[in-house]
Design a protein around this motif. Structure first.
Motif, PDB file in Angstrom:
ATOM      1  N   PHE A 185      69.629 103.374  84.616  1.00  0.00           N
ATOM      2  CA  PHE A 185      68.635 102.909  83.791  1.00  0.00           C
ATOM      3  C   PHE A 185      68.861 101.713  82.987  1.00  0.00           C
ATOM      4  N   GLY A 186      70.023 101.524  82.194  1.00  0.00           N
ATOM      5  CA  GLY A 186      70.140 100.337  81.395  1.00  0.00           C
ATOM      6  C   GLY A 186      70.440  99.185  82.231  1.00  0.00           C
ATOM      7  N   LEU A 187      71.188  99.122  83.253  1.00  0.00           N
ATOM      8  CA  LEU A 187      71.278  98.097  84.199  1.00  0.00           C
ATOM      9  C   LEU A 187      69.983  97.456  84.769  1.00  0.00           C
ATOM     10  N   PHE A 188      68.949  98.438  85.085  1.00  0.00           N
ATOM     11  CA  PHE A 188      67.725  98.025  85.646  1.00  0.00           C
ATOM     12  C   PHE A 188      66.977  97.467  84.734  1.00  0.00           C
ATOM     13  N   MET A 189      67.091  97.828  83.334  1.00  0.00           N
ATOM     14  CA  MET A 189      66.347  97.191  82.362  1.00  0.00           C
ATOM     15  C   MET A 189      66.857  95.831  82.030  1.00  0.00           C
ATOM     16  N   LEU A 190      68.289  95.616  81.808  1.00  0.00           N
ATOM     17  CA  LEU A 190      69.172  94.288  81.848  1.00  0.00           C
ATOM     18  C   LEU A 190      68.710  93.174  82.883  1.00  0.00           C
ATOM     19  N   LEU A 191      68.804  93.809  84.124  1.00  0.00           N
ATOM     20  CA  LEU A 191      68.391  92.888  85.289  1.00  0.00           C
ATOM     21  C   LEU A 191      67.004  92.548  85.670  1.00  0.00           C
ATOM     22  N   ALA A 192      66.104  93.600  85.269  1.00  0.00           N
ATOM     23  CA  ALA A 192      64.765  93.251  85.176  1.00  0.00           C
ATOM     24  C   ALA A 192      64.079  92.012  84.236  1.00  0.00           C
ATOM     25  N   ASN A 193      64.723  92.240  82.773  1.00  0.00           N
ATOM     26  CA  ASN A 193      64.447  91.276  82.026  1.00  0.00           C
ATOM     27  C   ASN A 193      65.033  90.106  82.448  1.00  0.00           C
ATOM     28  N   ARG A 194      66.031  89.838  83.057  1.00  0.00           N
ATOM     29  CA  ARG A 194      66.522  88.380  83.397  1.00  0.00           C
ATOM     30  C   ARG A 194      65.641  88.046  84.723  1.00  0.00           C
ATOM     31  N   ARG A 195      65.044  89.056  85.314  1.00  0.00           N
ATOM     32  CA  ARG A 195      64.136  88.763  86.683  1.00  0.00           C
ATOM     33  C   ARG A 195      63.131  88.129  86.117  1.00  0.00           C
ATOM     34  N   ARG A 229      57.075  94.787  78.907  1.00  0.00           N
ATOM     35  CA  ARG A 229      56.065  95.984  78.875  1.00  0.00           C
ATOM     36  C   ARG A 229      56.177  96.529  80.436  1.00  0.00           C
ATOM     37  N   ASP A 230      55.948  95.408  81.239  1.00  0.00           N
ATOM     38  CA  ASP A 230      56.121  95.595  82.633  1.00  0.00           C
ATOM     39  C   ASP A 230      57.333  96.264  83.014  1.00  0.00           C
ATOM     40  N   VAL A 231      58.425  95.739  82.780  1.00  0.00           N
ATOM     41  CA  VAL A 231      59.709  96.423  83.105  1.00  0.00           C
ATOM     42  C   VAL A 231      59.613  97.744  82.671  1.00  0.00           C
ATOM     43  N   GLU A 232      59.118  98.089  81.463  1.00  0.00           N
ATOM     44  CA  GLU A 232      59.320  99.376  81.015  1.00  0.00           C
ATOM     45  C   GLU A 232      58.598 100.334  81.746  1.00  0.00           C
ATOM     46  N   ASP A 233      57.232  99.804  82.146  1.00  0.00           N
ATOM     47  CA  ASP A 233      56.484 100.769  82.924  1.00  0.00           C
ATOM     48  C   ASP A 233      56.915 101.013  84.272  1.00  0.00           C
ATOM     49  N   ASP A 263      59.109  92.932  95.338  1.00  0.00           N
ATOM     50  CA  ASP A 263      60.247  91.588  95.425  1.00  0.00           C
ATOM     51  C   ASP A 263      60.881  91.674  93.818  1.00  0.00           C
ATOM     52  N   PHE A 264      60.041  91.940  92.803  1.00  0.00           N
ATOM     53  CA  PHE A 264      60.557  92.030  91.520  1.00  0.00           C
ATOM     54  C   PHE A 264      61.505  92.968  91.457  1.00  0.00           C
ATOM     55  N   VAL A 265      61.239  94.228  91.953  1.00  0.00           N
ATOM     56  CA  VAL A 265      62.166  95.324  91.725  1.00  0.00           C
ATOM     57  C   VAL A 265      63.494  95.440  92.653  1.00  0.00           C
ATOM     58  N   ALA A 266      63.069  94.875  93.940  1.00  0.00           N
ATOM     59  CA  ALA A 266      64.197  95.043  94.820  1.00  0.00           C
ATOM     60  C   ALA A 266      65.752  94.819  94.399  1.00  0.00           C
ATOM     61  N   PRO A 267      65.859  93.624  93.756  1.00  0.00           N
ATOM     62  CA  PRO A 267      67.359  93.126  93.351  1.00  0.00           C
ATOM     63  C   PRO A 267      67.763  93.877  92.171  1.00  0.00           C
ATOM     64  N   CYS A 268      66.946  94.586  91.452  1.00  0.00           N
ATOM     65  CA  CYS A 268      67.433  95.351  90.355  1.00  0.00           C
ATOM     66  C   CYS A 268      67.933  96.664  90.597  1.00  0.00           C
TER      67      CYS A 268
END
Length: 274
Positions: free
Chosen positions: A30-40, A58-62, A132-137
Motif C-alpha cells: 500500500f505504501g509503494l502504491f501511494m508513493l508511485l501514484a503520487n509520482r504518477r 485525494r484521488d490516489v487515496e480513494d 492507465d493511471f493505476v497499472a504502473p503502480c
C-alpha cells in the motif's frame, strides 16, 4: 542446495497483538502504491487534466481504498469460483471464512477493475484513463506479496534438479530441492514488470494502451513462472499439462495484446480524421 530459513511468520509480538510479516508486506504494498501514484500525478496526461477536475492526492487515496476492497472481495470470490467451485457451492458460508486462506490474483484483478469502473463513473473520469493511471503502480505491490509468500514458505515451486545452485528445500514439501518460485514471481511479475511498465507509461500512449501492456506483461510472466510453481494439490495439472494459473493467464495475454493493438489503431484513426 539451500534450506528455506523457516522464518517465524510473526514479525513482532506486543502482548496479545501479533504483527505478521505477511501483514507488513501488504502494508509495504500500500505504501509503494501511494508513493508511485503520487509520482504518477506529475506524468502526462494526468498533470494536464482539468475536466471534470484535476487529479490530486485525494484521488490516489480513494483509488487505493477502493482497490483494496476490490482485491479482498474479488480475490476471495475468484478463488472460490476458479479453484474450488464444487466445495464452496456445498459450503457457501465458508466463502466468508477468509481467515482460512484462499485468494486468487485473477479474481482480485477483476475485483479491482470493477472498483475502478465504479470510481470512474462516480468521478466522471474516463475509465481507460483511470486504468492507465493505476497499472504502473501495481507490480511493486505484487512483488511485496511474493516476498510474503517466500517468508511464509508457501506456494513453493516444483521439484528442481539437485544440481540447481538455488534449489531450495521447503518445510512440508519433502526433502527434495524445489524451485523458489516465489522469488521467480517476485522478479518477473514484480520488479521486471514494474520497470517495463513504468518506462512504457512515461511516453505518450493511446488511452488504454498502458493498462493493456499490464494485462499482456503480467499474463506472459505469470504463465512462465507457473512452469516452475507447484500446481494446487487438489487440481494438479489440467488440459495440455497446464496449471489453472496458466489457463487463467491465456485470456490476459490474448486480451492484452488485442486491446493494445485496437487502442493503437483507434488512435491512428482519430489522428487521420483530424
Amino acid at each position: 542446495m539451500l534450506i528455506h530459513p523457516q522464518i517465524d511468520p510473526i514479525a513482532l509480538q506486543l502482548g496479545p497483538l501479533a504483527i505478521h510479516w505477511y501483514g507488513l508486506t501488504y502494508l509495504a504494498a500500500f505504501g509503494l502504491f501511494m508513493l508511485l501514484a503520487n509520482r504518477r500525478l506529475r506524468h502526462q496526461p494526468f498533470v494536464s487534466v482539468t475536466t471534470p477536475a484535476p487529479w490530486t492526492r485525494r484521488d490516489v487515496e480513494d483509488i487505493l481504498f477502493l482497490g483494496v476492497m476490490g482485491v479482498v472481495v474479488g480475490g476471495r470470490v475468484g478463488y472460490c469460483l476458479f479453484y474450488k467451485p464444487a466445495y464452496y457451492l456445498s459450503h457457501p458460508l465458508e466463502i466468508f471464512a477468509v481467515w482460512q486462506g484462499g485468494m486468487s490474483f485473477h479474481g482480485g484483478m477483476l475485483g479491482v477493475m470493477a472498483a475502478m469502473v465504479w470510481y470512474a463513473h462516480s468521478r466522471k473520469r474516463p475509465f481507460l484513463q483511470v486504468m492507465d493511471f493505476v497499472a504502473p503502480c501495481v507490480p511493486t505491490g505484487l512483488a511485496a506479496g511474493r516476498a510474503g509468500n517466500f517468508i511464509n514458505g508457501e506456494l513453493w515451486g516444483r521439484l528442481a534438479d539437485p544440481a540447481l545452485p538455488w534449489g531450495m528445500v521447503f518445510q512440508g514439501a519433502g526433502d527434495a530441492p524445489r524451485h523458489p518460485s516465489q522469488v521467480y514471481q517476485f522478479l518477473l511479475e514484480g520488479l521486471l514488470l514494474f520497470v517495463l511498465l513504468w518506462w512504457y507509461a512515461r511516453k505518450p500512449r493511446q488511452p488504454g494502451q498502458v493498462a493493456s501492456v499490464f494485462l499482456l506483461g503480467y499474463g506472459v510472466f505469470r504463465f512462465i513462472a507457473e512452469f516452475f510453481r507447484e500446481p494446487d494439490a487438489h487440481l494438479g495439472l489440467l488440459s495440455l499439462g497446464m496449471s489453472m494459473g496458466q489457463w487463467l493467464c491465456i485470456p490476459m495475454i490474448v486480451g492484452g495484446a488485442a486491446l493494445w493493438w485496437w487502442f493503437g489503431q483507434r488512435g491512428v484513426g482519430a489522428a487521420a480524421r483530424t
